[in-house]
Design a protein around this motif. Structure first.
Motif: not given
Length: 203
Positions: A165-166, A169-170, A172-173, A185, A188
């Motif tokens: 999940e970490s 997120r990275r 996605e960003e 996304a 996740r």
């Protein structure tokens, strides 16, 4: 008279032992050295004849008298044939895959993954391998890893959910390609158990 007595003391016939016997002469007992040797041999033969006989120990049942170690023969050792030589390609594949799983950091992961692919191998369907590939500097490799993880996690639980999940997120960003961000996304949401909002809106 005294002179005659003096001569008597030096008379060899009256004092036969005054001089040392010559070779081959008899001893005081009247036997020659040769007779003494023969008598010894005869005595030794008699002792050997009348000595109690020892039963010979069965071969291999006793111990070696020299060093006291057990000389009992041991059963033959079974020698297995050497295993056939492994496939050098399989060995090389395992080496490169182990290297990929061991390295950390985007540059090292990218280099190890490219080396694996450059050797003509394909990545196995394994969560740990594709989790590593999420750190690849080429976003096309990242999207391939996202797609593989999405298929694997349909029938499997995530092995390292927090790490997965970490990284999602990275991505996605910070991913440059929008399709990469969308795939991260979506995966996740799949991992967290939330419904896919895009599929609901499309319905």
């Amino acid at each position: 008279m005294r002179k005659d007595e003096t001569k008597v003391w030096h008379n060899p016939e009256l004092a036969p032992f005054a001089r040392a016997p010559k070779s081959g002469s008899t001893t005081r007992s009247g036997t020659t050295p040769q007779d003494s040797r023969v008598a010894k041999e005869h005595r030794a033969a008699l002792e050997a004849l009348f000595a109690p006989r020892r039963e010979p120990e069965p071969e291999g049942s006793g111990k070696n008298g020299k060093n006291g170690r057990d000389s009992t023969p041991k059963p033959g050792r079974i020698v297995l044939a050497p295993p056939p030589q492994s496939d050098p390609r399989a060995t090389e594949r395992q080496r490169l895959l182990s290297k990929l799983l061991a390295v950390e950091g985007r540059p090292h992961i990218t280099k190890a993954a490219n080396e694996f692919l450059g050797a003509g191998f394909t990545f196995p369907d394994d969560q740990d391998v594709h989790l590593k590939l999420l750190e690849h500097s080429d976003e096309s490799r990242v999207r391939e890893a996202l797609s593989s993880l999405s298929s694997l996690l349909v029938g499997e639980l995530p092995k390292r959910r927090a790490v997965l999940e970490s990284r999602l997120r990275r991505i996605e960003e910070f991913a440059e390609d929008e399709s990469t961000r969308d795939a991260a996304a979506q995966l996740r949401r799949q991992v967290s158990g939330r419904p896919d909002t895009q599929n609901q809106s499309a319905q």
